[in-house]
Design an enzyme around this catalytic site. Structure first.
Site, PDB file in Angstrom:
ATOM      1  CB  CYS A  15     110.656 -30.091  65.533  1.00 61.20           C
ATOM      2  SG  CYS A  15     111.511 -29.732  67.086  1.00 61.20           S
ATOM      3  CG  ASP A  22     113.535 -27.148  59.433  1.00 61.85           C
ATOM      4  OD1 ASP A  22     112.510 -27.484  60.073  1.00 61.85           O
ATOM      5  OD2 ASP A  22     114.218 -26.147  59.722  1.00 61.85           O
ATOM      6  CG  HIS A  49     114.470 -26.858  64.917  1.00 61.42           C
ATOM      7  ND1 HIS A  49     113.106 -27.096  64.954  1.00 61.42           N
ATOM      8  CD2 HIS A  49     114.795 -26.733  63.603  1.00 61.42           C
ATOM      9  CE1 HIS A  49     112.636 -27.118  63.716  1.00 61.42           C
ATOM     10  NE2 HIS A  49     113.635 -26.899  62.879  1.00 61.42           N
TER      11      HIS A  49
END
Length: 202
Positions: A27, A96, A80
């Site tokens: 990520c 996201d 994250h």
């Protein structure tokens, strides 16, 4: 706009979800690539864009509405990373690539659905957020992807096809971004409630 955003007047600052550079479990690099694309294509001023690292001292943070989740259960990540677009012209939006929520999603909706609240969580799971200006992130972030290898040197998850991200000063500083000590690294560190108050609908 596409993907069912909360605001019909808002214009996406990235390609559509299926056109973005994406590698599962990377990520931090996915968001770096989003920042790079925004800078190159000039979809909006880079000053409005932030990389947001979410973690805590124990590296255990629940996030709901993730693609790898099961039903209504949250995914417990060690960290994250999401992209925040905080425009002066309107509400903030979250990008996201790992959520089942719209892409982009208004911060108000993302906060309620994906973050929910720390109120009913044990303190060990309270979220902190390091908010780094997009330009700083592009200039300073570096990862040699060593955190994704096991003790035998095998990949836990296949890496991106493009070369590792590095700077003239560093080949690996990911831990400085994951760390939620405000004295370390770049950007500003917020509690979840302070983050939502600062960037949410005024």
């Amino acid at each position: 706009m596409n993907e069912g955003s909360a605001s019909s007047e808002y214009k996406m600052i990235t390609p559509s979800r299926n056109q973005c550079v994406y590698t599962s479990c990377y990520c931090e690099e996915n968001v770096w690539k989003l920042c790079e694309n925004i800078k190159n294509q000039r979809y909006c001023p880079l000053e409005e864009v932030y990389a947001v690292f979410i973690s805590n001292e124990r590296k255990k943070i629940p996030i709901w509405k993730q693609r790898s989740g099961r039903g209504d259960e949250p995914v417990i990540w060690d960290y994250h990373v999401i992209l925040l677009h905080a425009s002066k012209q309107g509400p903030s939006f979250i990008y996201d690539l790992d959520t089942i929520l719209p892409f982009p999603c208004s911060l108000d909706v993302y906060s309620k659905e994906a973050f929910q609240s720390d109120e009913h969580l044990r303190p060990a799971f309270w979220r902190k957020l390091r908010v780094i200006p997009g330009n700083t992130y592009l200039k300073e972030f570096a990862s040699d992807r060593s955190h994704m290898k096991d003790s035998d040197g095998n990949w836990r998850m296949p890496p991106p096809a493009y070369p590792c991200l590095e700077t003239s000063e560093s080949k690996m500083n990911l831990d400085d971004f994951i760390c939620m000590d405000p004295r370390v690294g770049y950007g500003e560190v917020y509690s979840l409630s302070d983050f939502v108050k600062h960037f949410g609908v005024k």
